[in-house]
Design a protein around this motif. Structure first.
Motif, PDB file in Angstrom:
ATOM      1  N   UNK A  44       0.819  -1.197   0.314  1.00  0.00           N
ATOM      2  CA  UNK A  44      -0.039   0.430   0.031  1.00  0.00           C
ATOM      3  C   UNK A  44       1.220   1.183   0.067  1.00  0.00           C
ATOM      4  N   UNK A  45       2.418   1.303   0.372  1.00  0.00           N
ATOM      5  CA  UNK A  45       2.446   2.568   0.746  1.00  0.00           C
ATOM      6  C   UNK A  45       3.306   2.798  -0.556  1.00  0.00           C
ATOM      7  N   UNK A  46       3.191   1.362  -0.892  1.00  0.00           N
ATOM      8  CA  UNK A  46       4.275   1.913  -2.498  1.00  0.00           C
ATOM      9  C   UNK A  46       3.399   2.012  -3.128  1.00  0.00           C
ATOM     10  N   UNK A  47       2.108   1.955  -3.381  1.00  0.00           N
ATOM     11  CA  UNK A  47       1.765   2.616  -4.209  1.00  0.00           C
ATOM     12  C   UNK A  47       0.724   3.698  -4.362  1.00  0.00           C
ATOM     13  N   UNK A  48       0.513   4.173  -3.203  1.00  0.00           N
ATOM     14  CA  UNK A  48       0.120   5.496  -2.743  1.00  0.00           C
ATOM     15  C   UNK A  48       1.296   6.483  -3.171  1.00  0.00           C
ATOM     16  N   UNK A  49      -0.106   7.406  -3.902  1.00  0.00           N
ATOM     17  CA  UNK A  49       0.708   8.677  -4.201  1.00  0.00           C
ATOM     18  C   UNK A  49       0.930   9.600  -3.658  1.00  0.00           C
ATOM     19  N   UNK A  50       2.016  10.647  -3.220  1.00  0.00           N
ATOM     20  CA  UNK A  50       2.875  11.371  -2.462  1.00  0.00           C
ATOM     21  C   UNK A  50       1.863  12.427  -2.420  1.00  0.00           C
ATOM     22  N   UNK A  51       0.388  12.209  -1.340  1.00  0.00           N
ATOM     23  CA  UNK A  51      -0.588  13.894  -1.527  1.00  0.00           C
ATOM     24  C   UNK A  51      -0.954  13.740  -0.244  1.00  0.00           C
ATOM     25  N   UNK A  52      -1.386  15.031  -0.408  1.00  0.00           N
ATOM     26  CA  UNK A  52      -1.613  15.204   1.487  1.00  0.00           C
ATOM     27  C   UNK A  52      -3.220  14.235   1.318  1.00  0.00           C
ATOM     28  N   UNK A  53      -3.869  14.601   0.483  1.00  0.00           N
ATOM     29  CA  UNK A  53      -5.367  13.409   1.300  1.00  0.00           C
ATOM     30  C   UNK A  53      -4.320  12.357   1.611  1.00  0.00           C
ATOM     31  N   UNK A  54      -3.351  11.520   1.339  1.00  0.00           N
ATOM     32  CA  UNK A  54      -2.749   9.873   1.239  1.00  0.00           C
ATOM     33  C   UNK A  54      -2.710   9.658   2.577  1.00  0.00           C
ATOM     34  N   UNK A  55      -2.108  10.761   3.412  1.00  0.00           N
ATOM     35  CA  UNK A  55      -0.949  10.392   4.475  1.00  0.00           C
ATOM     36  C   UNK A  55      -2.412   9.673   6.126  1.00  0.00           C
ATOM     37  N   UNK A  56      -3.283  10.283   5.990  1.00  0.00           N
ATOM     38  CA  UNK A  56      -4.123   9.025   7.042  1.00  0.00           C
ATOM     39  C   UNK A  56      -4.124   7.564   5.986  1.00  0.00           C
ATOM     40  N   UNK A  57      -4.386   7.476   4.657  1.00  0.00           N
ATOM     41  CA  UNK A  57      -3.733   6.245   4.710  1.00  0.00           C
ATOM     42  C   UNK A  57      -2.944   5.369   4.567  1.00  0.00           C
ATOM     43  N   UNK A  58      -1.271   6.006   4.306  1.00  0.00           N
ATOM     44  CA  UNK A  58       0.121   5.748   4.232  1.00  0.00           C
ATOM     45  C   UNK A  58       0.537   5.611   5.623  1.00  0.00           C
ATOM     46  N   UNK A  59      -0.922   5.872   6.891  1.00  0.00           N
ATOM     47  CA  UNK A  59      -0.585   5.466   7.945  1.00  0.00           C
ATOM     48  C   UNK A  59      -1.065   4.479   8.662  1.00  0.00           C
ATOM     49  N   UNK A  60      -2.524   4.236   7.739  1.00  0.00           N
ATOM     50  CA  UNK A  60      -3.329   2.916   7.917  1.00  0.00           C
ATOM     51  C   UNK A  60      -2.225   1.372   7.785  1.00  0.00           C
ATOM     52  N   UNK A  61      -1.736   1.736   5.860  1.00  0.00           N
ATOM     53  CA  UNK A  61      -0.888   0.860   5.920  1.00  0.00           C
ATOM     54  C   UNK A  61       0.823   1.082   6.762  1.00  0.00           C
ATOM     55  N   UNK A  62       1.026   1.367   7.509  1.00  0.00           N
ATOM     56  CA  UNK A  62       2.532   1.552   8.323  1.00  0.00           C
ATOM     57  C   UNK A  62       1.494   0.207   9.054  1.00  0.00           C
ATOM     58  N   UNK A  63       0.683   0.707  10.156  1.00  0.00           N
ATOM     59  CA  UNK A  63       0.064  -0.570  11.120  1.00  0.00           C
ATOM     60  C   UNK A  63       0.029  -1.718  10.432  1.00  0.00           C
ATOM     61  N   UNK A  64       0.940  -2.650   9.817  1.00  0.00           N
ATOM     62  CA  UNK A  64       1.693  -3.418  10.226  1.00  0.00           C
ATOM     63  C   UNK A  64       3.219  -3.700  10.154  1.00  0.00           C
ATOM     64  N   UNK A  65       3.590  -2.871  10.046  1.00  0.00           N
ATOM     65  CA  UNK A  65       5.166  -2.653  10.058  1.00  0.00           C
ATOM     66  C   UNK A  65       5.820  -2.979  12.273  1.00  0.00           C
ATOM     67  N   UNK A  66       5.148  -2.255  13.123  1.00  0.00           N
ATOM     68  CA  UNK A  66       5.393  -1.897  13.834  1.00  0.00           C
ATOM     69  C   UNK A  66       5.490  -3.295  14.622  1.00  0.00           C
ATOM     70  N   UNK A  67       4.789  -4.664  14.372  1.00  0.00           N
ATOM     71  CA  UNK A  67       4.936  -5.845  15.250  1.00  0.00           C
ATOM     72  C   UNK A  67       5.634  -6.252  14.085  1.00  0.00           C
TER      73      UNK A  67
END
Length: 230
Positions: A44-67
């Motif tokens: 998801x992070x790789x496919x998302x565009x680097x735009x302001x509206x995608x910041x919350x989506x990027x955070x959601x995609x980053x959730x599995x990275x913590x564990x």
């Protein structure tokens, strides 16, 4: 068995080449396991565009990275020095199961904070606030990320309540300035690689970055063991 053969067996896995081979094997195994567990979010992070509206989506995609990051740190910390005792996969999954709840209690608040800061920076031009505010937000984001690095190491290697992990991470932020500066350098390299190439480049080198993070944090880990564990 001859004395020469016995000495050879005792020396197996103790030479420089064997140690390097063991380290490379562990890093590759941990990297593959990290990618496997974090793949949905990374895609998801790789496919998302680097735009302001995608910041919350990027955070959601980053959730599995913590564990996944926590499990990788756990496995690398407990990496066997003997080639005959290399079991990074078993250590990774043991760390994942043991740390998933605790690390999310640290990871989710940090992501939420980064989402707020990222959204503000992405819409900074429309906010009509002074330029120094952007600098302040960047400094807060860097400090929060360095704190999260300390917290990630502590919660991955020790069993503390999340509130105690948070306090220890703040404590060592100033207590061990050498650790903070070393991790800042690591953060700059990772951030530069992300901006110049892509997030995928950092993900493909995650095990190496985590090994360096552990090396930077060794004095902090030793003090936690000595002063805060029974």
């Amino acid at each position: 068995m001859s004395d020469t053969a016995a000495r050879s067996l005792r020396g197996f896995g103790q030479g420089p080449l064997s140690r390097v081979s063991a380290l490379v094997y562990s890093l590759l195994a941990v990297e593959l396991l990290f990618l496997a567990t974090a793949l949905p979010g990374l895609a998801g992070l790789v496919l998302l565009d680097r735009s302001a509206g995608n910041v919350p989506l990027a955070a959601a995609c980053a959730l599995p990275l913590g564990p996944a990051l926590s499990a990788a740190l756990y496995a690398l910390r407990r990496r066997g020095r003997d080639l005959a005792d290399l079991r990074p996969a078993a250590a990774f999954w043991r760390g994942y199961r043991a740390n998933v709840r605790g690390v999310l209690k640290i990871w989710v608040p940090w992501l939420a904070g980064m989402t707020v800061i990222g959204t503000n920076l992405a819409n900074f031009g429309a906010a009509g606030v002074p330029g120094w505010w952007a600098v302040l937000l960047v400094l807060v984001a860097v400090a929060a990320t360095l704190w999260a690095g300390n917290a990630l190491v502590i919660t991955s290697l020790f069993e503390f309540r999340p509130v105690d992990v948070a306090r220890l991470a703040v404590y060592f932020f100033g207590r061990r300035p050498a650790v903070t500066l070393a991790n800042l350098s690591l953060l700059v390299v990772a951030g530069g690689l992300t901006l110049v190439v892509t997030e995928a480049a950092v993900a493909l080198l995650a095990a190496g970055f985590l090994a360096v993070l552990l090396w930077n944090s060794r004095s902090m880990v030793e003090e936690v063991e000595r002063e805060f564990t029974a």
